[in-house]
Design a protein around this motif. Structure first.
Motif, PDB file in Angstrom:
ATOM      1  N   HIS A 116       0.847  -1.186   0.000  1.00 28.52           N
ATOM      2  CA  HIS A 116       0.000   0.000   0.000  1.00 28.52           C
ATOM      3  C   HIS A 116       0.886   1.241   0.000  1.00 28.52           C
ATOM      4  O   HIS A 116       1.926   1.267   0.670  1.00 28.52           O
ATOM      5  CB  HIS A 116      -0.966  -0.007   1.196  1.00 28.52           C
ATOM      6  CG  HIS A 116      -0.271  -0.091   2.523  1.00 28.52           C
ATOM      7  ND1 HIS A 116       0.283  -1.259   3.004  1.00 28.52           N
ATOM      8  CD2 HIS A 116      -0.028   0.851   3.461  1.00 28.52           C
ATOM      9  CE1 HIS A 116       0.829  -1.041   4.191  1.00 28.52           C
ATOM     10  NE2 HIS A 116       0.661   0.229   4.488  1.00 28.52           N
ATOM     11  N   GLN A 118       1.960   5.018   0.796  1.00 25.18           N
ATOM     12  CA  GLN A 118       1.838   6.011   1.855  1.00 25.18           C
ATOM     13  C   GLN A 118       2.496   7.289   1.330  1.00 25.18           C
ATOM     14  O   GLN A 118       3.628   7.624   1.692  1.00 25.18           O
ATOM     15  CB  GLN A 118       2.509   5.533   3.143  1.00 25.18           C
ATOM     16  CG  GLN A 118       1.869   4.308   3.751  1.00 25.18           C
ATOM     17  CD  GLN A 118       2.568   3.859   5.015  1.00 25.18           C
ATOM     18  OE1 GLN A 118       3.618   4.354   5.411  1.00 25.18           O
ATOM     19  NE2 GLN A 118       1.967   2.888   5.679  1.00 25.18           N
ATOM     20  N   GLN A 120       2.167  10.334   1.853  1.00 22.32           N
ATOM     21  CA  GLN A 120       2.542  11.339   2.848  1.00 22.32           C
ATOM     22  C   GLN A 120       3.936  11.076   3.414  1.00 22.32           C
ATOM     23  O   GLN A 120       4.584  11.977   3.923  1.00 22.32           O
ATOM     24  CB  GLN A 120       1.488  11.422   3.969  1.00 22.32           C
ATOM     25  CG  GLN A 120       1.443  10.233   4.910  1.00 22.32           C
ATOM     26  CD  GLN A 120       0.609   9.051   4.426  1.00 22.32           C
ATOM     27  OE1 GLN A 120       0.387   8.873   3.234  1.00 22.32           O
ATOM     28  NE2 GLN A 120       0.160   8.232   5.377  1.00 22.32           N
ATOM     29  N   HIS A 121       4.409   9.823   3.297  1.00 26.95           N
ATOM     30  CA  HIS A 121       5.760   9.465   3.760  1.00 26.95           C
ATOM     31  C   HIS A 121       6.703   9.179   2.598  1.00 26.95           C
ATOM     32  O   HIS A 121       7.877   8.868   2.813  1.00 26.95           O
ATOM     33  CB  HIS A 121       5.694   8.238   4.680  1.00 26.95           C
ATOM     34  CG  HIS A 121       4.867   8.465   5.897  1.00 26.95           C
ATOM     35  ND1 HIS A 121       5.191   9.387   6.864  1.00 26.95           N
ATOM     36  CD2 HIS A 121       3.706   7.890   6.304  1.00 26.95           C
ATOM     37  CE1 HIS A 121       4.271   9.376   7.823  1.00 26.95           C
ATOM     38  NE2 HIS A 121       3.364   8.477   7.499  1.00 26.95           N
ATOM     39  N   LYS A 124       6.018   3.129  -0.483  1.00 30.73           N
ATOM     40  CA  LYS A 124       5.041   2.058  -0.674  1.00 30.73           C
ATOM     41  C   LYS A 124       5.533   0.913   0.199  1.00 30.73           C
ATOM     42  O   LYS A 124       6.720   0.563   0.151  1.00 30.73           O
ATOM     43  CB  LYS A 124       5.000   1.641  -2.146  1.00 30.73           C
ATOM     44  CG  LYS A 124       3.959   0.595  -2.465  1.00 30.73           C
ATOM     45  CD  LYS A 124       3.939   0.325  -3.978  1.00 30.73           C
ATOM     46  CE  LYS A 124       2.864  -0.659  -4.360  1.00 30.73           C
ATOM     47  NZ  LYS A 124       2.850  -0.869  -5.833  1.00 30.73           N
TER      48      LYS A 124
END
Length: 142
Positions: A116, A118, A120-121, A124
């Motif tokens: 998944h 991410q 914002q970070h 994956k």
């Protein structure tokens, strides 16, 4: 360990974080898993001791890194019980999370949490388990 391996290890080792040891049920099977999924190669094999202290371990790392990069050591104490899984989470940064998950599946691993993103970070992430049930976090930089 062979004298040449010991000398090479001493020459190329650096201070600081150096290795993680994972106690496994089958050293050869887990070596195959980490070799095929993450490309780690055997740096040295240690078989020594007797009784409770009998040990079989493989020191693994990146092919070109020698001992200058951290290593993963898989070890088995044949005359001791194996600790419960979940005692550690290994982490690998990879080029392609999805391809790594597929390799792990093909080598007897399993998916604990599907890949998944991410954003914002900037990563994956997937969580997989090796063929012995140990948890691995796989991260792809986006």
């Amino acid at each position: 360990m062979h004298k040449e391996a010991e000398e090479h290890m001493a020459d190329s080792a650096r201070t600081g974080f150096s290795f993680t040891k994972l106690i496994v049920s089958d050293v050869d099977n887990l070596y195959s898993f980490y070799n095929r999924v993450f490309g780690l190669v055997e740096k040295a094999r240690v078989r020594q001791g007797e009784g409770e202290h009998e040990l079989d371990e493989i020191i693994m790392g990146a092919d070109e890194a020698g001992y200058s990069s951290p290593t993963l050591v898989i070890q088995r104490f044949p005359n001791r019980p194996i600790p419960d899984r979940g005692e550690v989470t290994l982490g690998f940064v990879v080029d392609d999370v999805d391809a790594t998950v597929e390799k792990a599946w093909a080598e007897g691993g399993s998916v604990y949490r599907a890949a998944h993103a991410q954003p914002q970070h900037g990563v994956k992430v997937a969580f997989i388990k090796d063929s012995d049930g140990h948890l691995i976090e796989v991260v792809e930089m986006l």
